[in-house]
Design a protein around this motif. Structure first.
Motif, PDB file in Angstrom:
ATOM      1  N   VAL A 211      28.752 -37.221  26.389  1.00 25.28           N
ATOM      2  CA  VAL A 211      29.761 -36.663  27.326  1.00 25.28           C
ATOM      3  C   VAL A 211      30.518 -35.879  26.626  1.00 25.28           C
ATOM      4  O   VAL A 211      30.998 -34.688  26.938  1.00 25.28           O
ATOM      5  N   ALA A 212      30.930 -35.866  25.316  1.00 21.10           N
ATOM      6  CA  ALA A 212      31.808 -34.949  24.528  1.00 21.10           C
ATOM      7  C   ALA A 212      31.089 -33.661  24.476  1.00 21.10           C
ATOM      8  O   ALA A 212      31.703 -32.742  24.469  1.00 21.10           O
ATOM      9  N   ALA A 213      29.771 -33.758  24.027  1.00 23.43           N
ATOM     10  CA  ALA A 213      29.187 -32.580  23.825  1.00 23.43           C
ATOM     11  C   ALA A 213      28.899 -31.721  24.955  1.00 23.43           C
ATOM     12  O   ALA A 213      29.073 -30.436  25.084  1.00 23.43           O
ATOM     13  N   ALA A 214      28.737 -32.567  26.214  1.00 20.32           N
ATOM     14  CA  ALA A 214      28.797 -31.852  27.521  1.00 20.32           C
ATOM     15  C   ALA A 214      29.970 -31.178  27.917  1.00 20.32           C
ATOM     16  O   ALA A 214      29.883 -29.880  28.497  1.00 20.32           O
ATOM     17  N   ARG A 215      30.988 -31.743  27.606  1.00 17.00           N
ATOM     18  CA  ARG A 215      32.372 -31.453  28.214  1.00 17.00           C
ATOM     19  C   ARG A 215      32.762 -30.043  27.317  1.00 17.00           C
ATOM     20  O   ARG A 215      33.392 -29.118  27.674  1.00 17.00           O
ATOM     21  N   SER A 216      32.414 -30.040  26.005  1.00 22.58           N
ATOM     22  CA  SER A 216      32.498 -29.001  24.960  1.00 22.58           C
ATOM     23  C   SER A 216      31.725 -27.789  25.371  1.00 22.58           C
ATOM     24  O   SER A 216      32.173 -26.797  25.483  1.00 22.58           O
ATOM     25  N   LEU A 217      30.504 -27.660  25.789  1.00 19.46           N
ATOM     26  CA  LEU A 217      29.737 -26.805  26.257  1.00 19.46           C
ATOM     27  C   LEU A 217      30.245 -26.300  27.525  1.00 19.46           C
ATOM     28  O   LEU A 217      30.188 -24.919  27.618  1.00 19.46           O
ATOM     29  N   ARG A 218      30.420 -27.205  28.603  1.00 22.94           N
ATOM     30  CA  ARG A 218      31.065 -26.676  29.599  1.00 22.94           C
ATOM     31  C   ARG A 218      32.304 -25.757  29.345  1.00 22.94           C
ATOM     32  O   ARG A 218      32.564 -24.674  30.138  1.00 22.94           O
ATOM     33  N   GLU A 219      33.149 -26.430  28.620  1.00 24.39           N
ATOM     34  CA  GLU A 219      34.577 -25.545  28.328  1.00 24.39           C
ATOM     35  C   GLU A 219      34.213 -24.095  27.681  1.00 24.39           C
ATOM     36  O   GLU A 219      34.581 -23.115  28.111  1.00 24.39           O
ATOM     37  N   GLU A 220      33.308 -24.183  26.839  1.00 26.46           N
ATOM     38  CA  GLU A 220      32.849 -22.988  26.138  1.00 26.46           C
ATOM     39  C   GLU A 220      32.063 -21.997  27.259  1.00 26.46           C
ATOM     40  O   GLU A 220      32.320 -20.592  27.159  1.00 26.46           O
ATOM     41  N   ALA A 221      31.152 -22.416  27.992  1.00 22.43           N
ATOM     42  CA  ALA A 221      30.875 -21.756  28.969  1.00 22.43           C
ATOM     43  C   ALA A 221      31.695 -20.950  29.964  1.00 22.43           C
ATOM     44  O   ALA A 221      31.642 -19.809  30.456  1.00 22.43           O
ATOM     45  N   HIS A 222      32.592 -21.727  30.315  1.00 20.64           N
ATOM     46  CA  HIS A 222      34.031 -21.221  31.191  1.00 20.64           C
ATOM     47  C   HIS A 222      34.573 -20.195  30.278  1.00 20.64           C
ATOM     48  O   HIS A 222      35.166 -18.976  31.089  1.00 20.64           O
ATOM     49  N   ALA A 223      34.724 -20.476  29.035  1.00 23.19           N
ATOM     50  CA  ALA A 223      35.584 -19.590  28.310  1.00 23.19           C
ATOM     51  C   ALA A 223      34.791 -18.201  28.123  1.00 23.19           C
ATOM     52  O   ALA A 223      35.405 -17.169  28.187  1.00 23.19           O
ATOM     53  N   ALA A 224      33.406 -18.256  28.142  1.00 22.68           N
ATOM     54  CA  ALA A 224      32.518 -17.255  27.873  1.00 22.68           C
ATOM     55  C   ALA A 224      32.535 -16.350  29.092  1.00 22.68           C
ATOM     56  O   ALA A 224      32.500 -15.161  29.192  1.00 22.68           O
ATOM     57  N   THR A 225      32.566 -17.103  30.243  1.00 28.29           N
ATOM     58  CA  THR A 225      32.580 -16.172  31.482  1.00 28.29           C
ATOM     59  C   THR A 225      33.897 -15.512  31.580  1.00 28.29           C
ATOM     60  O   THR A 225      34.195 -14.527  32.161  1.00 28.29           O
ATOM     61  N   GLY A 226      35.051 -16.192  31.417  1.00 32.64           N
ATOM     62  CA  GLY A 226      36.438 -15.715  31.262  1.00 32.64           C
ATOM     63  C   GLY A 226      36.384 -14.427  30.410  1.00 32.64           C
ATOM     64  O   GLY A 226      37.137 -13.317  30.764  1.00 32.64           O
ATOM     65  N   ARG A 227      35.894 -14.453  29.213  1.00 26.49           N
ATOM     66  CA  ARG A 227      35.983 -13.570  28.321  1.00 26.49           C
ATOM     67  C   ARG A 227      35.150 -11.980  29.032  1.00 26.49           C
ATOM     68  O   ARG A 227      35.602 -11.161  28.661  1.00 26.49           O
ATOM     69  N   ARG A 228      34.161 -12.277  29.554  1.00 24.47           N
ATOM     70  CA  ARG A 228      33.139 -11.369  30.068  1.00 24.47           C
ATOM     71  C   ARG A 228      33.968 -10.813  31.353  1.00 24.47           C
ATOM     72  O   ARG A 228      33.870  -9.482  31.136  1.00 24.47           O
ATOM     73  N   VAL A 229      34.523 -11.368  31.826  1.00 24.35           N
ATOM     74  CA  VAL A 229      35.153 -10.917  33.074  1.00 24.35           C
ATOM     75  C   VAL A 229      36.626 -10.129  32.557  1.00 24.35           C
ATOM     76  O   VAL A 229      36.803  -9.117  32.835  1.00 24.35           O
ATOM     77  N   ALA A 230      37.466 -10.723  31.438  1.00 25.65           N
ATOM     78  CA  ALA A 230      38.462 -10.004  31.123  1.00 25.65           C
ATOM     79  C   ALA A 230      38.007  -8.756  30.209  1.00 25.65           C
ATOM     80  O   ALA A 230      38.757  -7.463  30.325  1.00 25.65           O
ATOM     81  N   GLU A 231      36.947  -8.742  29.687  1.00 28.82           N
ATOM     82  CA  GLU A 231      36.335  -7.574  28.942  1.00 28.82           C
ATOM     83  C   GLU A 231      35.907  -6.497  29.877  1.00 28.82           C
ATOM     84  O   GLU A 231      36.010  -5.057  29.422  1.00 28.82           O
ATOM     85  N   SER A 232      35.244  -6.963  31.097  1.00 24.02           N
ATOM     86  CA  SER A 232      35.000  -5.966  32.094  1.00 24.02           C
ATOM     87  C   SER A 232      36.190  -5.333  32.522  1.00 24.02           C
ATOM     88  O   SER A 232      36.121  -4.160  33.212  1.00 24.02           O
ATOM     89  N   ALA A 233      37.258  -5.986  32.811  1.00 22.96           N
ATOM     90  CA  ALA A 233      38.534  -5.612  33.141  1.00 22.96           C
ATOM     91  C   ALA A 233      39.270  -4.684  32.269  1.00 22.96           C
ATOM     92  O   ALA A 233      39.941  -3.386  32.623  1.00 22.96           O
ATOM     93  N   SER A 234      39.243  -4.866  31.179  1.00 20.66           N
ATOM     94  CA  SER A 234      40.017  -4.093  29.961  1.00 20.66           C
ATOM     95  C   SER A 234      39.131  -4.092  28.832  1.00 20.66           C
ATOM     96  O   SER A 234      38.500  -5.159  28.426  1.00 20.66           O
ATOM     97  N   VAL A 235      38.801  -3.034  28.227  1.00 23.02           N
ATOM     98  CA  VAL A 235      37.996  -2.697  27.126  1.00 23.02           C
ATOM     99  C   VAL A 235      38.558  -3.517  25.692  1.00 23.02           C
ATOM    100  O   VAL A 235      37.980  -4.017  24.954  1.00 23.02           O
ATOM    101  N   LEU A 236      40.144  -3.437  25.624  1.00 24.77           N
ATOM    102  CA  LEU A 236      40.853  -4.024  24.335  1.00 24.77           C
ATOM    103  C   LEU A 236      41.456  -5.119  25.239  1.00 24.77           C
ATOM    104  O   LEU A 236      42.717  -4.984  25.382  1.00 24.77           O
ATOM    105  N   PRO A 237      41.172  -6.354  25.294  1.00 23.32           N
ATOM    106  CA  PRO A 237      41.966  -7.423  25.911  1.00 23.32           C
ATOM    107  C   PRO A 237      42.938  -7.913  24.742  1.00 23.32           C
ATOM    108  O   PRO A 237      42.668  -8.233  23.609  1.00 23.32           O
ATOM    109  N   LEU A 238      44.226  -7.788  25.111  1.00 21.50           N
ATOM    110  CA  LEU A 238      45.236  -8.232  24.101  1.00 21.50           C
ATOM    111  C   LEU A 238      46.029  -9.360  24.398  1.00 21.50           C
ATOM    112  O   LEU A 238      46.829  -9.799  23.597  1.00 21.50           O
ATOM    113  N   SER A 239      45.422  -9.850  25.713  1.00 13.83           N
ATOM    114  CA  SER A 239      46.538 -11.159  25.981  1.00 13.83           C
ATOM    115  C   SER A 239      45.692 -12.320  25.895  1.00 13.83           C
ATOM    116  O   SER A 239      44.608 -12.314  25.197  1.00 13.83           O
TER     117      SER A 239
END
Length: 265
Positions: A211-239
């Motif tokens: 459960v801990a491993a699955a939760r960690s990977l799910r959080e990382e997947a959400h974070a990776a998706t969020g980073r990809r969306v942020a980078e597509s909106a701004s080339v240099l994300p500063l926030s």
């Protein structure tokens, strides 16, 4: 004097025209600065940002790498979630096995107490003949076999019964033989309960880790998706990088003895 004036006067209109032209250029530049002051303003931050911005090729390559990483993490999170669900199901099954072993042990303890009270009373006297001893031996073997087929005796205990060792005496009265048999059943069920508890503890630890491993990977997947969306909106994300809150899960209603429930996905 006349010679100097005669030499200068013909060039005066041309010089005046040049000065008027220069004055016109200055007036136009001043007017442009007054009307649009930010046009020629120096912006060091903008210059640094423009210099740090990657080229279109580099940006496309970064986006492809980020997208591939997000997809790989998402697949790993799905597999980890399936593993966590399987481990949790195994833990629930082990928990039910412990409960069943405990109930069987409780019933065996009650049987030992009941037969102990019966064996304390005077036993009926029977003739001690070879035929009586043969009947007692057959009774012991048949009762032990029945207990073995009910999975209340181990094969080692059954072997001891037929070998007449480790306290198994076929000459005892049937009531005394039943008490010895019931005590052996109780001991076997107690050992089975301990083994079931150990398996349940191992299954609980495995489920917690999954459960801990699955939760960690799910959080990382959400974070990776969020980073990809942020980078597509701004080339240099500063926030800050988008990170959704952890999904709240419902705990299992069945809780093992002294064991915290493993959350379900």
């Amino acid at each position: 004097m006349q010679t100097v004036l005669s030499a200068v006067l013909p060039d005066m209109p041309r010089a005046a025209a040049i000065w008027l032209s220069l004055l016109g250029v200055v007036v136009v530049a001043v007017a442009a600065l007054l009307l649009r002051p930010g046009r020629l303003r120096l912006d060091p931050a903008a210059r640094i940002r423009n210099a740090a911005m990657p080229s279109d090729l580099e940006q496309a390559q970064q986006e492809r790498e980020q997208s591939r990483y997000a997809q790989e993490i998402a697949v790993a999170a799905e597999r980890a979630t399936a593993t966590a669900q399987r481990r949790r199901a195994e833990w629930v099954a082990a928990q039910e096995t412990v409960e069943a072993a405990w109930q069987a042990l409780e019933a065996a303890e009650a049987g030992v107490r009941r037969l102990g009270a019966a064996a304390a009373m005077p036993l009926p006297q029977t003739a001690r003949t070879p035929a009586e001893y043969a009947d007692r031996e057959r009774y012991l073997h048949r009762a032990a076999l029945d207990a073995y087929w009910r999975r209340e005796l181990s094969v080692e205990q059954l072997s001891d019964v037929f070998a007449h060792r480790d306290g198994w005496d076929p000459r005892l009265h049937p009531v005394e033989q039943e008490l010895v048999l019931q005590r052996a059943i109780r001991d076997n069920l107690a050992a089975r309960h301990v083994a079931a508890q150990e398996r349940e503890q191992a299954a609980w630890r495995a489920a917690e880790l999954a459960v801990a491993a699955a939760r960690s990977l799910r959080e990382e997947a959400h974070a990776a998706t969020g980073r990809r969306v942020a980078e597509s909106a701004s080339v240099l994300p500063l926030s800050e990088v988008f990170r959704p809150s952890v999904e709240q899960t419902r705990e299992n209603t069945v809780v093992a003895r002294g064991r915290a429930a493993v959350p379900a996905f």
